[in-house]
Enzyme design. Structure first.
Site, PDB file in Angstrom:
ATOM      1  N   PRO A  86       0.781  -1.246   0.000  1.00 22.94           N
ATOM      2  CA  PRO A  86       0.000   0.000   0.000  1.00 22.94           C
ATOM      3  C   PRO A  86       0.810   1.293   0.000  1.00 22.94           C
ATOM      4  O   PRO A  86       0.219   2.374  -0.079  1.00 22.94           O
ATOM      5  CB  PRO A  86      -0.783  -0.094   1.315  1.00 22.94           C
ATOM      6  CG  PRO A  86       0.068  -0.905   2.207  1.00 22.94           C
ATOM      7  CD  PRO A  86       0.818  -1.882   1.341  1.00 22.94           C
ATOM      8  N   CYS A  87       2.144   1.213   0.065  1.00 21.32           N
ATOM      9  CA  CYS A  87       2.857   2.467   0.317  1.00 21.32           C
ATOM     10  C   CYS A  87       2.780   3.470  -0.831  1.00 21.32           C
ATOM     11  O   CYS A  87       3.062   4.643  -0.634  1.00 21.32           O
ATOM     12  CB  CYS A  87       4.298   2.219   0.715  1.00 21.32           C
ATOM     13  SG  CYS A  87       5.281   1.474  -0.571  1.00 21.32           S
ATOM     14  N   ARG A  88       2.389   3.008  -2.030  1.00 22.93           N
ATOM     15  CA  ARG A  88       2.286   3.980  -3.135  1.00 22.93           C
ATOM     16  C   ARG A  88       0.846   4.381  -3.433  1.00 22.93           C
ATOM     17  O   ARG A  88       0.578   5.092  -4.384  1.00 22.93           O
ATOM     18  CB  ARG A  88       2.895   3.393  -4.411  1.00 22.93           C
ATOM     19  CG  ARG A  88       4.382   3.162  -4.309  1.00 22.93           C
ATOM     20  CD  ARG A  88       5.130   4.110  -5.231  1.00 22.93           C
ATOM     21  NE  ARG A  88       6.527   3.782  -5.320  1.00 22.93           N
ATOM     22  CZ  ARG A  88       7.485   4.485  -4.719  1.00 22.93           C
ATOM     23  NH1 ARG A  88       7.193   5.522  -3.981  1.00 22.93           N
ATOM     24  NH2 ARG A  88       8.738   4.138  -4.870  1.00 22.93           N
TER      25      ARG A  88
END
Lengths: 274, 265
Positions: free
Chosen positions: B197-199
């Site tokens: 999910p970091c992007r």
């Protein structure tokens, strides 16, 4: 950071658990497999530090009888992606040493364990945790401002057990703007033994809006009150094998008792009955 | 609320709080029920937390083998990027010309890529399970999924990668965190694959900013899923984007012009 605090960092890093590895009795061997003894670093990961264990047992086995290695304690598959110290505190902390782990090379429990085909999987997992922790502490600003070689240095420091190499970079992840008084949110996970749910993770600030410092007790009260309910000491709250005082400031715990992945891994286990 | 803010140094971020996530999911589910496309809300035992879940069956060509190591070797041998262009994604329903490929190697019609099938016991039907959870750390939704044969064999990461459309594969392999990895499901404790999910904020931000400027409301979960779902073979019919409303708020809309917006904290 005062001198005493630095000692805490070293004590955490160099914590070890004496372990006895025994081959699962149903594994097919060419001759009897002797148990293998090893001191495991609390802050590392099983699959990163057990090459010697694997080599030892492979000596008595045929290649065709060997699949991916996995570890089990009293019937419970051990999750390699949890730090070793956490696994011990969660499953075996009130038992006698050495910790007895059973080694398997067959029937990998697909649903319960993540595969670990090589060290780069461990590295990816480790870096992912660090990144997630920084998202909570600094909105990812510190980790994203670092160069690739700094990220690499964190991993190499862990892999090669080099405290100074690791902390040269990690100290940046432990800084915060003075006016803030602490991190944005504290990276923590509370692990429960008596639940299907593996852990609790929520947003929690180290300082309240009116400036008062949150403690470990405040965290538990908010997120898992069962742990400190009034009944006489039914549970122990354990970090790195010790029970910190509930009055300890959470910010201090986060800076000093986090694992190298920058998370506070907190075990809530049944207190021994005696 | 969904909040979009500009700070002094021109950095803006768009975050989704848990309550809005739940409300978006609720609206998503209402539409899902009208389509009967299989989504449901699962509650976590002993808590108010929950997640969206869907189970789907797909009839696909997959590489099957009794020896897991063999899969990797074949994958590496068979797959150079130009050979694999034009190859049908295993995630799309595929009509087999003949049902029996016992221990047979055959070539793809279009491009000569080798696709091996062994183990005639495998029916070629795969069960996919998709979960949409809320991530506190990234304040976004996260997509967890797993796949298994009807015989109960879990698909490996290689087989999952096979299912990612070639168009997405390169982008996903960009960085170690921009990718599909195997992770522990935070609520169930079992192994799942996850789209990191970091992007998410990066691709959601332009959409949310545009909506803000046009005074449109957005259902974060629908928009997000329409981007990430297809990457892993999850179909999101267009009606979701046209028919599912954004959650309404009793307080003044958080989607205010940037000049007036402060970063909620």
């Amino acid at each position: 950071m005062i001198a005493d605090d630095k000692d805490v960092l070293r004590d955490v890093w160099f914590g070890r658990i004496p372990t006895c590895f025994t081959l699962y009795q149903d594994e097919v061997t060419e001759r009897e497999a002797e148990p293998f003894y090893l001191l495991l670093p609390r802050v590392s990961y099983l699959t990163l530090v057990t090459d010697k264990v694997k080599k030892h047992f492979l000596k008595v086995m045929k290649a065709e009888d060997v699949e991916e290695i996995w570890f089990e304690y009293e019937g419970t598959p051990l999750k390699w992606h949890y730090p070793i110290g956490l696994l011990f505190d969660l499953h075996a902390s009130n038992t006698s040493l050495p910790w007895s782990i059973t080694v398997h090379f067959k029937n990998f429990p697909e649903r319960d364990l993540l595969h670990c085909p090589c060290n780069s999987v461990i590295e990816a997992h480790f870096m992912s945790s660090i990144k997630e922790a920084d998202a909570l502490k600094h909105k990812s600003q510190v980790i994203n401002d670092m160069q690739k070689k700094d990220h690499k240095q964190l991993w190499m420091g862990l892999q090669n057990d080099k405290f100074d190499q690791f902390w040269a970079i990690n100290r940046k992840l432990m800084e915060y703007p003075t006016e803030e008084g602490g991190f944005r949110y504290i990276p923590f996970r509370i692990y429960l033994t008596m639940s299907d749910r593996p852990f609790i993770q929520k947003l929690f600030r180290p300082i309240s809006p009116d400036g008062h410092t949150h403690t470990l007790g405040d965290l538990l009260k908010e997120v898992y009150p069962v742990a400190i309910a009034n009944e006489a000491k039914r549970y122990q709250v354990v970090i790195h094998g010790i029970e910190p005082l509930l009055e300890t400031p959470l910010q201090w715990l986060s800076e000093h008792l986090s694992h190298p992945d920058n998370f506070l891994h907190i075990s809530v286990i049944p207190a021994p009955s005696d | 609320m969904i909040a979009c803010g500009h700070s002094n140094d021109q950095m803006s971020s768009c975050v989704l709080d848990e309550e809005t996530f739940c409300r978006c999911c609720q609206l998503f589910l209402e539409h899902s029920h009208s389509l009967c496309d299989g989504w449901s809300w699962q509650l976590v035992k002993g808590s108010e937390e929950g997640y969206l879940r869907k189970v789907a069956l797909g009839n696909v060509r997959i590489r099957t083998s009794s020896n897991p190591n063999q899969i990797t070797d074949q994958y590496i041998q068979g797959a150079s990027s130009d050979q694999r262009q034009g190859r049908t994604s295993p995630f799309t329903p595929h009509k087999e010309n003949d049902d029996d490929h016992n221990d047979e190697q055959y070539y793809d019609d279009d491009d000569g890529a080798v696709c091996c099938m062994q183990d005639s016991r495998s029916s070629g039907v795969i069960q996919y399970e998709y979960h949409i959870l809320y991530s506190y750390s990234y304040q976004t939704p996260v997509l967890y999924f797993r796949a298994s044969t009807l015989e109960g064999r879990s698909l490996s990461l290689e087989e999952v990668w096979d299912g990612v459309h070639p168009n997405y594969r390169q982008r996903l392999q960009h960085g170690p965190w921009d990718t599909i990895t195997q992770q522990e499901h935070p609520l169930l404790g079992q192994s799942f694959f996850v789209l990191h999910p970091c992007r998410t904020e990066e691709f959601m931000r332009p959409v949310l900013q545009a909506a803000l400027e046009e005074h449109r409301q957005v259902n974060y979960v629908v928009t997000w899923l329409s981007v990430v779902g297809p990457v892993v073979g999850l179909d999101v019919p267009l009606s979701y984007c046209t028919k599912v409303p954004a959650p309404s708020h009793t307080s003044p809309s958080p989607l205010q012009p940037p000049a007036l917006q402060t970063q909620p904290d």
